[in-house]
Design a protein around this motif. Structure first.
Motif, mmCIF file in Angstrom:
data_model
loop_
_atom_site.group_PDB
_atom_site.id
_atom_site.type_symbol
_atom_site.label_atom_id
_atom_site.label_comp_id
_atom_site.label_asym_id
_atom_site.label_seq_id
_atom_site.Cartn_x
_atom_site.Cartn_y
_atom_site.Cartn_z
ATOM 1 N N ILE A 5 -0.054 -6.241 -8.230
ATOM 2 C CA ILE A 5 -0.769 -5.446 -7.232
ATOM 3 C C ILE A 5 -1.264 -4.171 -7.911
ATOM 4 O O ILE A 5 -0.504 -3.457 -8.564
ATOM 5 C CB ILE A 5 0.154 -5.078 -6.056
ATOM 6 N N ARG A 6 -2.568 -3.907 -7.743
ATOM 7 C CA ARG A 6 -3.150 -2.685 -8.272
ATOM 8 C C ARG A 6 -4.087 -2.092 -7.211
ATOM 9 O O ARG A 6 -4.497 -2.782 -6.270
ATOM 10 C CB ARG A 6 -3.919 -2.951 -9.574
ATOM 11 N N PHE A 7 -4.384 -0.798 -7.369
ATOM 12 C CA PHE A 7 -5.368 -0.184 -6.472
ATOM 13 C C PHE A 7 -6.255 0.763 -7.266
ATOM 14 O O PHE A 7 -5.818 1.423 -8.202
ATOM 15 C CB PHE A 7 -4.703 0.489 -5.269
ATOM 16 N N HIS A 8 -7.533 0.774 -6.889
ATOM 17 C CA HIS A 8 -8.562 1.527 -7.601
ATOM 18 C C HIS A 8 -9.009 2.760 -6.835
ATOM 19 O O HIS A 8 -9.768 3.575 -7.357
ATOM 20 C CB HIS A 8 -9.759 0.612 -7.881
ATOM 21 N N ARG A 9 -8.579 2.869 -5.593
ATOM 22 C CA ARG A 9 -8.836 4.065 -4.786
ATOM 23 C C ARG A 9 -7.681 4.229 -3.819
ATOM 24 O O ARG A 9 -6.976 3.268 -3.494
ATOM 25 C CB ARG A 9 -10.154 3.935 -4.018
ATOM 26 N N ASN A 41 9.571 0.602 -0.890
ATOM 27 C CA ASN A 41 10.070 1.911 -0.503
ATOM 28 C C ASN A 41 8.959 2.752 0.106
ATOM 29 O O ASN A 41 7.780 2.572 -0.219
ATOM 30 C CB ASN A 41 10.647 2.638 -1.718
ATOM 31 N N PHE A 42 9.330 3.709 0.948
ATOM 32 C CA PHE A 42 8.320 4.514 1.611
ATOM 33 C C PHE A 42 7.507 5.333 0.614
ATOM 34 O O PHE A 42 6.320 5.602 0.822
ATOM 35 C CB PHE A 42 8.957 5.429 2.672
ATOM 36 N N ILE A 43 8.119 5.705 -0.504
ATOM 37 C CA ILE A 43 7.388 6.467 -1.507
ATOM 38 C C ILE A 43 6.188 5.684 -2.036
ATOM 39 O O ILE A 43 5.188 6.263 -2.456
ATOM 40 C CB ILE A 43 8.323 6.911 -2.664
ATOM 41 N N ASP A 44 6.265 4.343 -1.969
ATOM 42 C CA ASP A 44 5.123 3.531 -2.403
ATOM 43 C C ASP A 44 3.888 3.835 -1.559
ATOM 44 O O ASP A 44 2.757 3.820 -2.057
ATOM 45 C CB ASP A 44 5.455 2.040 -2.298
ATOM 46 N N THR A 45 4.105 4.109 -0.283
ATOM 47 C CA THR A 45 2.966 4.428 0.589
ATOM 48 C C THR A 45 2.396 5.804 0.266
ATOM 49 O O THR A 45 1.200 6.036 0.462
ATOM 50 C CB THR A 45 3.349 4.362 2.080
ATOM 51 N N TYR A 46 3.227 6.727 -0.219
ATOM 52 C CA TYR A 46 2.733 8.047 -0.609
ATOM 53 C C TYR A 46 1.828 7.927 -1.834
ATOM 54 O O TYR A 46 0.800 8.608 -1.928
ATOM 55 C CB TYR A 46 3.879 8.995 -0.944
ATOM 56 N N LEU A 54 -2.084 10.051 -8.238
ATOM 57 C CA LEU A 54 -1.928 9.280 -9.461
ATOM 58 C C LEU A 54 -3.277 9.154 -10.148
ATOM 59 O O LEU A 54 -4.322 9.263 -9.516
ATOM 60 C CB LEU A 54 -1.416 7.864 -9.143
ATOM 61 N N ALA A 55 -3.255 8.886 -11.454
ATOM 62 C CA ALA A 55 -4.469 8.505 -12.162
ATOM 63 C C ALA A 55 -4.808 7.069 -11.776
ATOM 64 O O ALA A 55 -3.933 6.194 -11.757
ATOM 65 C CB ALA A 55 -4.254 8.613 -13.669
ATOM 66 N N LEU A 56 -6.059 6.822 -11.426
ATOM 67 C CA LEU A 56 -6.492 5.503 -10.958
ATOM 68 C C LEU A 56 -7.399 4.841 -11.989
ATOM 69 O O LEU A 56 -8.111 5.516 -12.724
ATOM 70 C CB LEU A 56 -7.220 5.638 -9.625
ATOM 71 N N PRO A 57 -7.410 3.496 -12.041
ATOM 72 C CA PRO A 57 -6.605 2.561 -11.234
ATOM 73 C C PRO A 57 -5.132 2.619 -11.621
ATOM 74 O O PRO A 57 -4.779 3.076 -12.706
ATOM 75 C CB PRO A 57 -7.223 1.202 -11.561
ATOM 76 N N SER A 58 -4.277 2.124 -10.734
ATOM 77 C CA SER A 58 -2.847 2.233 -10.952
ATOM 78 C C SER A 58 -2.113 1.009 -10.420
ATOM 79 O O SER A 58 -2.574 0.343 -9.498
ATOM 80 C CB SER A 58 -2.297 3.477 -10.239
#
Length: 324
Positions: A5-9, A41-46, A54-58
């Motif tokens: 799983i990755r996200f770019h924005r 974990n909830f921190i994942d949503t933060y 964070l620096a993206l993508p991540s």
């Protein structure tokens, strides 16, 4: 080729993408690890929302459990074939296979399943430092635990009872109240229909509690301070409803010269020795059966977006894992 799983924005759960990736070969001090379970974990949503930039993508995710497949040069902490678990380190737990510095890994006892290991490292070590270091709870004290049926909360309740504390827990529904009581809460407050500061004062004969462990954040902070006894400690360790708003420090004097702290996991596992000390203590109470790690929800790793939706909608209870 494996997947992660990755996200770019940044944004809502919809930004999470299931992508083909090729983990780099382990360099000096690193290992390649194949996940069998990943913790949610909830921190994942933060991280996903941008609250914690964070620096993206991540990649995403702070804890997991699996088997070491390859070790890099100079690795002495683990060996190929070891069952391991971890928390902290580079964010890439939401993956089938990853490369990670070996210093973050601990060997998982045979009696502890991968799902348990993935569900307990961040939440369990957090509970350990909160109860033993941030505010060392003593037998006979009364404490308040918010989200008492949640991941960290459920461990806090059990472990605090083991230490001899009287535990008041808050929850958001009657179903969660039943679970919190089963975990060991002496008193449970359903905050959706009760004003918990008044109820805490009633339960403590007007004195208040020695410490509040609050992962909720903005919506409960000031009311939590109002629950403290003179020179009590407010531990704000999460932001489930958003970050705490700025406040006048004079409030702390008016509340009885109370203390406020905002701890974070990395500062309590600075050295490998400290990580191993806390992990060992966690493994011991879990293996003894005195603290139970119950995985209440399971999602396929590729369905991480739905897991985030359910977590943020308060549909989950206890611990949740993502399965590659």
């Amino acid at each position: 080729m494996t997947h992660a799983i990755r996200f770019h924005r940044t944004g809502g759960p919809e930004v999470l993408q299931w992508e083909a990736v090729e983990p780099p070969p382990p360099g000096p001090g690193e290992v390649r690890l194949r996940h069998h379970a990943v913790g949610l974990n909830f921190i994942d949503t933060y991280h996903r929302s941008g609250l914690y930039p964070l620096a993206l993508p991540s990649g995403l995710g702070m804890e997991g459990a699996g088997v070491v497949e390859v070790v890099g040069e100079g690795v002495s902490e683990v060996k190929v074939g070891d069952r391991v678990a971890y928390t902290n380190g580079p964010l890439d737990a939401y993956s089938e296979v990853r490369t990670i510095p070996a210093r973050h890994l601990v060997v998982l006892p045979d009696e502890i399943a991968f799902e348990q290991g993935a569900a307990m490292m961040l939440q369990g070590i957090t509970a350990h430092y909160l109860l033993h270091s941030t505010y060392p709870v003593k037998a006979g004290e009364t404490i308040l635990v918010h989200a008492a049926a949640g991941g960290v909360g459920s461990i806090l309740v059990q472990w605090a009872k083991l230490l001899g504390a009287t535990v008041i827990g808050t929850v958001g529904s009657d179903d969660k109240a039943v679970r919190a009581k089963a975990l060991g809460c002496d008193h449970v407050i359903v905050y959706s229909r009760e004003k918990f500061p008044a109820r805490v004062r009633e339960l403590t004969g007007g004195k208040g509690v020695a410490v509040v462990y609050d992962s909720v954040g903005r919506d409960t902070f000031l009311a939590s301070v109002a629950c403290l006894q003179r020179r009590g400690t407010m531990v704000s360790y999460g932001n489930a409803t958003g970050p705490v708003a700025p406040f006048d420090c004079a409030l702390l004097h008016k509340a009885g010269s109370v203390y406020v702290t905002r701890p974070g996991l990395p500062d309590y596992i600075v050295t490998r020795e400290e990580l191993l000390e806390r992990a060992t203590a966690l493994f011991e109470v879990v293996r003894s059966g005195k603290v139970k790690i119950e995985v209440m929800q399971r999602y396929a790793l590729k369905d991480a977006a739905q897991a985030h939706r359910d977590l943020e909608a308060r549909k989950t209870t206890g611990s949740t894992v993502l399965l590659p």
